[in-house]
Structure formats: structure tokens, C-alpha cells
Design a protein around this motif. Sequence first.
Motif, PDB file in Angstrom:
ATOM      1  N   SER A 180      -2.882   0.768  -9.527  1.00 36.39           N
ATOM      2  CA  SER A 180      -1.730   0.671  -8.628  1.00 36.39           C
ATOM      3  C   SER A 180      -1.939  -0.465  -7.635  1.00 36.39           C
ATOM      4  O   SER A 180      -3.047  -0.987  -7.473  1.00 36.39           O
ATOM      5  CB  SER A 180      -1.536   1.985  -7.863  1.00 36.39           C
ATOM      6  OG  SER A 180      -2.608   2.182  -6.946  1.00 36.39           O
ATOM      7  N   LEU A 181      -0.852  -0.839  -6.965  1.00 41.68           N
ATOM      8  CA  LEU A 181      -0.959  -1.837  -5.908  1.00 41.68           C
ATOM      9  C   LEU A 181      -1.880  -1.357  -4.791  1.00 41.68           C
ATOM     10  O   LEU A 181      -2.611  -2.156  -4.194  1.00 41.68           O
ATOM     11  CB  LEU A 181       0.431  -2.145  -5.348  1.00 41.68           C
ATOM     12  CG  LEU A 181       1.281  -3.092  -6.186  1.00 41.68           C
ATOM     13  CD1 LEU A 181       2.740  -3.010  -5.756  1.00 41.68           C
ATOM     14  CD2 LEU A 181       0.771  -4.530  -6.071  1.00 41.68           C
ATOM     15  N   PHE A 182      -1.853  -0.070  -4.494  1.00 43.09           N
ATOM     16  CA  PHE A 182      -2.734   0.475  -3.462  1.00 43.09           C
ATOM     17  C   PHE A 182      -4.188   0.220  -3.831  1.00 43.09           C
ATOM     18  O   PHE A 182      -4.997  -0.190  -2.991  1.00 43.09           O
ATOM     19  CB  PHE A 182      -2.482   1.974  -3.292  1.00 43.09           C
ATOM     20  CG  PHE A 182      -3.274   2.616  -2.190  1.00 43.09           C
ATOM     21  CD1 PHE A 182      -2.802   2.622  -0.887  1.00 43.09           C
ATOM     22  CD2 PHE A 182      -4.499   3.219  -2.450  1.00 43.09           C
ATOM     23  CE1 PHE A 182      -3.536   3.216   0.140  1.00 43.09           C
ATOM     24  CE2 PHE A 182      -5.241   3.818  -1.440  1.00 43.09           C
ATOM     25  CZ  PHE A 182      -4.758   3.814  -0.139  1.00 43.09           C
ATOM     26  N   ASP A 183      -4.539   0.456  -5.098  1.00 44.81           N
ATOM     27  CA  ASP A 183      -5.904   0.175  -5.555  1.00 44.81           C
ATOM     28  C   ASP A 183      -6.222  -1.312  -5.421  1.00 44.81           C
ATOM     29  O   ASP A 183      -7.296  -1.698  -4.951  1.00 44.81           O
ATOM     30  CB  ASP A 183      -6.073   0.589  -7.019  1.00 44.81           C
ATOM     31  CG  ASP A 183      -5.870   2.075  -7.254  1.00 44.81           C
ATOM     32  OD1 ASP A 183      -6.100   2.856  -6.318  1.00 44.81           O
ATOM     33  OD2 ASP A 183      -5.484   2.448  -8.372  1.00 44.81           O
ATOM     34  N   LEU A 189       7.529  -9.785   5.686  1.00 44.32           N
ATOM     35  CA  LEU A 189       8.394 -10.732   4.982  1.00 44.32           C
ATOM     36  C   LEU A 189       8.421 -10.331   3.510  1.00 44.32           C
ATOM     37  O   LEU A 189       8.586  -9.159   3.211  1.00 44.32           O
ATOM     38  CB  LEU A 189       7.904 -12.165   5.221  1.00 44.32           C
ATOM     39  CG  LEU A 189       8.076 -12.665   6.667  1.00 44.32           C
ATOM     40  CD1 LEU A 189       7.339 -13.978   6.898  1.00 44.32           C
ATOM     41  CD2 LEU A 189       9.550 -12.824   7.019  1.00 44.32           C
ATOM     42  N   ASP A 190       8.300 -11.278   2.603  1.00 43.06           N
ATOM     43  CA  ASP A 190       8.294 -10.955   1.181  1.00 43.06           C
ATOM     44  C   ASP A 190       6.956 -10.313   0.832  1.00 43.06           C
ATOM     45  O   ASP A 190       5.913 -10.954   0.897  1.00 43.06           O
ATOM     46  CB  ASP A 190       8.509 -12.244   0.377  1.00 43.06           C
ATOM     47  CG  ASP A 190       8.455 -12.015  -1.124  1.00 43.06           C
ATOM     48  OD1 ASP A 190       8.638 -10.858  -1.557  1.00 43.06           O
ATOM     49  OD2 ASP A 190       8.240 -12.994  -1.856  1.00 43.06           O
ATOM     50  N   ASP A 191       6.986  -9.042   0.448  1.00 45.67           N
ATOM     51  CA  ASP A 191       5.747  -8.304   0.232  1.00 45.67           C
ATOM     52  C   ASP A 191       6.022  -7.154  -0.735  1.00 45.67           C
ATOM     53  O   ASP A 191       7.183  -6.798  -0.990  1.00 45.67           O
ATOM     54  CB  ASP A 191       5.213  -7.772   1.565  1.00 45.67           C
ATOM     55  CG  ASP A 191       3.743  -7.376   1.507  1.00 45.67           C
ATOM     56  OD1 ASP A 191       3.125  -7.505   0.436  1.00 45.67           O
ATOM     57  OD2 ASP A 191       3.207  -6.915   2.533  1.00 45.67           O
ATOM     58  N   LEU A 192       4.951  -6.551  -1.222  1.00 45.75           N
ATOM     59  CA  LEU A 192       5.062  -5.363  -2.074  1.00 45.75           C
ATOM     60  C   LEU A 192       4.498  -4.165  -1.332  1.00 45.75           C
ATOM     61  O   LEU A 192       3.585  -3.482  -1.798  1.00 45.75           O
ATOM     62  CB  LEU A 192       4.310  -5.582  -3.396  1.00 45.75           C
ATOM     63  CG  LEU A 192       4.896  -6.634  -4.334  1.00 45.75           C
ATOM     64  CD1 LEU A 192       4.058  -6.736  -5.598  1.00 45.75           C
ATOM     65  CD2 LEU A 192       6.341  -6.310  -4.695  1.00 45.75           C
ATOM     66  N   ARG A 193       5.044  -3.905  -0.160  1.00 41.47           N
ATOM     67  CA  ARG A 193       4.569  -2.760   0.614  1.00 41.47           C
ATOM     68  C   ARG A 193       5.011  -1.449  -0.033  1.00 41.47           C
ATOM     69  O   ARG A 193       5.958  -1.400  -0.798  1.00 41.47           O
ATOM     70  CB  ARG A 193       5.107  -2.828   2.047  1.00 41.47           C
ATOM     71  CG  ARG A 193       4.538  -3.978   2.838  1.00 41.47           C
ATOM     72  CD  ARG A 193       4.779  -3.832   4.319  1.00 41.47           C
ATOM     73  NE  ARG A 193       4.282  -4.990   5.051  1.00 41.47           N
ATOM     74  CZ  ARG A 193       4.266  -5.095   6.368  1.00 41.47           C
ATOM     75  NH1 ARG A 193       4.742  -4.110   7.110  1.00 41.47           N
ATOM     76  NH2 ARG A 193       3.800  -6.187   6.951  1.00 41.47           N
ATOM     77  N   TYR A 194       4.276  -0.398   0.349  1.00 44.43           N
ATOM     78  CA  TYR A 194       4.624   0.958  -0.080  1.00 44.43           C
ATOM     79  C   TYR A 194       4.727   1.046  -1.604  1.00 44.43           C
ATOM     80  O   TYR A 194       5.629   1.683  -2.148  1.00 44.43           O
ATOM     81  CB  TYR A 194       5.929   1.418   0.592  1.00 44.43           C
ATOM     82  CG  TYR A 194       6.071   0.929   2.010  1.00 44.43           C
ATOM     83  CD1 TYR A 194       5.134   1.293   2.984  1.00 44.43           C
ATOM     84  CD2 TYR A 194       7.106   0.068   2.382  1.00 44.43           C
ATOM     85  CE1 TYR A 194       5.240   0.818   4.290  1.00 44.43           C
ATOM     86  CE2 TYR A 194       7.217  -0.410   3.681  1.00 44.43           C
ATOM     87  CZ  TYR A 194       6.277  -0.032   4.623  1.00 44.43           C
ATOM     88  OH  TYR A 194       6.389  -0.513   5.910  1.00 44.43           O
ATOM     89  N   GLY A 195       3.771   0.417  -2.289  1.00 45.79           N
ATOM     90  CA  GLY A 195       3.737   0.491  -3.744  1.00 45.79           C
ATOM     91  C   GLY A 195       4.861  -0.248  -4.427  1.00 45.79           C
ATOM     92  O   GLY A 195       5.203   0.069  -5.578  1.00 45.79           O
ATOM     93  N   GLY A 196       5.456  -1.234  -3.762  1.00 47.17           N
ATOM     94  CA  GLY A 196       6.581  -1.963  -4.358  1.00 47.17           C
ATOM     95  C   GLY A 196       7.874  -1.178  -4.301  1.00 47.17           C
ATOM     96  O   GLY A 196       8.724  -1.281  -5.191  1.00 47.17           O
ATOM     97  N   ILE A 197       8.061  -0.419  -3.218  1.00 47.33           N
ATOM     98  CA  ILE A 197       9.196   0.509  -3.119  1.00 47.33           C
ATOM     99  C   ILE A 197      10.545  -0.195  -3.147  1.00 47.33           C
ATOM    100  O   ILE A 197      11.552   0.366  -3.611  1.00 47.33           O
ATOM    101  CB  ILE A 197       9.057   1.368  -1.836  1.00 47.33           C
ATOM    102  CG1 ILE A 197       9.901   2.640  -1.939  1.00 47.33           C
ATOM    103  CG2 ILE A 197       9.438   0.569  -0.603  1.00 47.33           C
ATOM    104  CD1 ILE A 197       9.363   3.618  -2.929  1.00 47.33           C
ATOM    105  N   TYR A 198      10.595  -1.452  -2.700  1.00 49.95           N
ATOM    106  CA  TYR A 198      11.884  -2.152  -2.690  1.00 49.95           C
ATOM    107  C   TYR A 198      12.390  -2.407  -4.109  1.00 49.95           C
ATOM    108  O   TYR A 198      13.597  -2.504  -4.327  1.00 49.95           O
ATOM    109  CB  TYR A 198      11.784  -3.466  -1.919  1.00 49.95           C
ATOM    110  CG  TYR A 198      11.336  -3.303  -0.491  1.00 49.95           C
ATOM    111  CD1 TYR A 198      11.852  -2.296   0.328  1.00 49.95           C
ATOM    112  CD2 TYR A 198      10.381  -4.145   0.064  1.00 49.95           C
ATOM    113  CE1 TYR A 198      11.430  -2.138   1.637  1.00 49.95           C
ATOM    114  CE2 TYR A 198       9.963  -4.000   1.381  1.00 49.95           C
ATOM    115  CZ  TYR A 198      10.482  -2.992   2.155  1.00 49.95           C
ATOM    116  OH  TYR A 198      10.070  -2.834   3.463  1.00 49.95           O
TER     117      TYR A 198
END
Length: 549
Positions: free
Chosen positions: A5-8, A345-354
Motif C-alpha cells: 500500500s501507499l502507507f507501506d 498540493l498534488d499528493d496521494l494522501r489517505y491512501g490515494g482517497i481522491y
Amino acid sequence: MAIESLFDEDHLIPIALLENTLFVFSSLDGCLYRLSHQTPRQVGEYEPVCLAEIESPFCVPGHPYIYDLVHTASLVTVREYPLTATGMASPRCRAYEAPPKETHQLTSLIPDAAAATLRIVFEPTAPNSPCLFTDVQSGITQPLETVRGTPRCVLSDGTVVSDSDGRWSIGSDANPQGHGDGTVIATASHFVIVRMSDKSGIWFSMVRTAGESDIEPPCGWTIVSLAASDKTVIAYAIHPKKGQRLLKAEPDNLTFSLMDSPCGTSQVFGMGAAFEPVVRSTGLLIGSLWQTQRTRLPGIAFAKNNLSLEYITPAEVPCVYVRRKESRANEIIVSLHGGPDSHELDDLRYGGIYWDALDAGFDVLITNYPGSAGFGAEYQEHAWKNWDAAVLQTADAINEFAAAKGVSGISIFGVSFGAWMGLQLSRHVKTRRLVAMSPLLNLTQHIQLHQDEDHNFRSWAEERFTQLGEKSLNGERYALACPVPVVILAPERDEIVLPASTQNSVLAATSACRQWTTITVPGNHYPHTSAEAAQRWTVLSNALTTNEC
């Protein structure tokens, strides 16, 4: 554990690069992984490198070895495992005389540019005893004059650089060359990079034996992450209108130019004197990727070619607008970061929730309200003790954007302090609902609680907020004034916002017949494990993408 995962992936630290193979260490599980680009594929696959036989692993970024350093009695055993494209080769083993464990403790392995070697550091366990250096190749041990803190490297002229407790020093106590605030984050042959930070921002400097030089970005840019080698300085920087870019400079002049490289939100990692820094970037269009001086390696997240992303500034508020290329949605999700001394800004926060929101038919407006860090001191400090004006300016930005795009529905997503901003905005923006994660709802109570426990927090709060009321319950008026349905994602072990405070705000709202729902999620203010993150992001996705109010 596998990197799934992105978190990992967010917890990986690069340590060595061999041709097209990158070796990374996980701060989550303490394991070593390798990522290669041997076959074409859209996402990276992290293969574990077995460290089972290694008792006490050490490494130095940029050096393609794992060292097993075992200190027993008056010996240190050194097992040197070469990294290869397929993993690790058989070790070279030797044993050297070492100081007794009763008097010295093996603490680190550092680069020595003067002798072109690595040094094992033995720090004394008793005061007034010297620190000892052992050459990892020859076994020769020599004393080091007393230094302030823990040694980090030896420069090419033989000078030792150390740091401890947010302070750096160069030279010894007997022959001091300089000292200052900050932590050593990258080492080269002739200099080190020092990072200083507080809630107001981040600063970088270059420290040589001759002195310290501030590292200044081009006009209007703010450097967020930076590292260097002997020949190259690479920085990740942000701009209120131009967004995000990677910058590059030579150490001798520090005049930055913009790099022509993919750049979402990036971290820059030093790889020692001989190798250019490695950059990890994550973004809604680029997915996740690693950029090295030789190649680009795809990370865990796919790149997306069906999305459009713009940096915009409605009402002079820095925002990122993301939508699908083929169509524009009628509904948007406005995202508000925590902090307030932060930015997004442009990011994959929260596991790419967007991505989930975009797939569900929403557009996304990532909003950096006044008070956000990274867009200049004037913009950050404009909100201090003037949060009503900050809320109104943010509301103007959202309403201006919605009118220009013909938006029919607005949902607000706020994290931590962003949830408090969301409560205020709901009275000035026609909002369908508010989703609040790890929410700070009762700001008055939060400040009163922590300012009595933490002097630094008191100073921070006094600089940014006026007296918000004599009684903590005054803060609950914000909950009662919120006219829209609210979904709360409340961590069960939140160490930042007291769970009881969140519960009291929810009780005040529901007692007044407000439509508030609480969902308890595992973990702390921010998840600490992969399992906690996966569960929280699933709950968040459901809360954001449902059409029920």
C-alpha cells in the motif's frame, strides 16, 4: 511483511542504488526490500531481502553493503554483506579489538571522507571518556576529541560533524569550528546539509569547516525537502501559483534551476557524497515513483492518464483542482488539511482517497486556507488572531470557484484543524455535508488543555489565536452553528485531540437535533500500522463518496 500500500511505501528509506536496482529500508517493519526495473511494468514490486542471519545491521546511504556489527566483550565482529542486483552476496568477515562494553557502546557507522572509509563509532558510557572510532576496513581504533552530540561524519579535512537534540556542531570541544540550530540530514565530502524546522516553516543550510551558508530558493518558492552529493543539490519546492517542482543546483554556487522531472509531492533522500540524491514523488497523475540519477522506477501506485490537474488561486487562495479529463463533475469535494501550519498540493494522501472520489463522480478542490505554511510568511501570518477573515477569504475562494464551474453540490472534507475550518465554512458556503477525520472541533478546549502542559504549545497558540473564551464549553457553539450533516471519523486512541472532547461536541450537536454521525476507527490521530491505515481509508472512502446526506 510485504509492501502492498501507499502507507507501506511512505515509510521506505532508500539506502543504495545498483544499476537499476534500488534498495530501501522500511521503518515500519525493519526489513530491507529491493525494487528493480528489469521488466516493463506499470507498478513497482518490492522484493524482500532476507536479513534473518544478521544480528545487528548497519548501513550508510550510498554504500552498497549491509554491515553486521556485533560488539561482545572486547571485540567487534564485522560481517560485510555486498548488495547485488538479486539481493545479498556472502559476507566478508573479520574481528577487531574493541573497547569493553562496560566503558563504550557501539552506536553508529559513519562516513569518513578524509580517509575514504567508514568508521564504527563507540560512544562512552561514562562522562569525560573519549569517543572512539574504528576503521571498518583496517580495524584501527583511535580516540576522538570530545564532541557535542553524536558524530555524523568526518569531512575531507578531518573535521568531525555532530548533532544532538536539534543542534549541530563542527569540530571538537577543544577546537570548535562552529555550531547552530538544526539536524544533519545529508553528508558529502566537504560539507553537510542541516535542516531546521518549527511550526512556522522549514529552513536549510550548508555547513562547511569555513562556516554556514543559508540555502535560498528562487523568489516565491519554498523548499520543503532537500539533500545533496558532492556535485549536486536537489530540492523539492512549492509555490502559491506555480505549484510543485524539483530544483537543482551545484554546491559551490547554490543557484537553483527548475528540473524537467515529474513532480507531485516529493521527498529528497541523501545518498552520500558520490551519488545524486534519490527522489520519491507521489501525485494524482504520476502515481508514485522513485527518481535516481540513472533511472525512474515506478512505485506501488499506478500513473493515471485520464485526469486533469490545475494549480489555481481563487480569491488568492492556493488550490489544486482535479477532475477527470472527459467530463467535469457537478459536485466537488473541498479538502482542508490539518495544522494549520501545513499545506497540501498534488499528493496521494489517505491512501490515494481522491482517486476514489474522482471515480465516484466528484471533482476535488484541495484548498490551502490562509494560515497554511509554505506560501510565504505574509500568507501564513495573515490568519493569526484573524481567523474569521481567513474563513471568509476561504469561503470566497470556494464560492468563486463553484460559480465559475457551475458546481451544484459541495462537500467539505477536513482533517484535524481542517475540520474546525470546515465547521466555520459550512456557514458561508452552501454545503451538502462535512466529513471530519481526527477532528479538532472544540478549539477553545484544545488550546486551554495543552497550553497548561506544554510551554512551546502555549507560545505557539498565543502567537496565532486570541483568547477564545473563559469556559471550554464555549467552543461547542461552533458545533451548534454548523447547519449541515456531519460525519465524524474518530480515532479510538487519539493522542492529539481528546476523544472525550470530540464526544462532547457530538453530544451537543445531536442534542440540538443536528444530523451528526460518529464512526470510531482504530489507531491514533494518524494511523501507526498498515492495518489501521487500510481500515481508516476504507471508512473515509465510504463517507466521502456516498450520496446520502
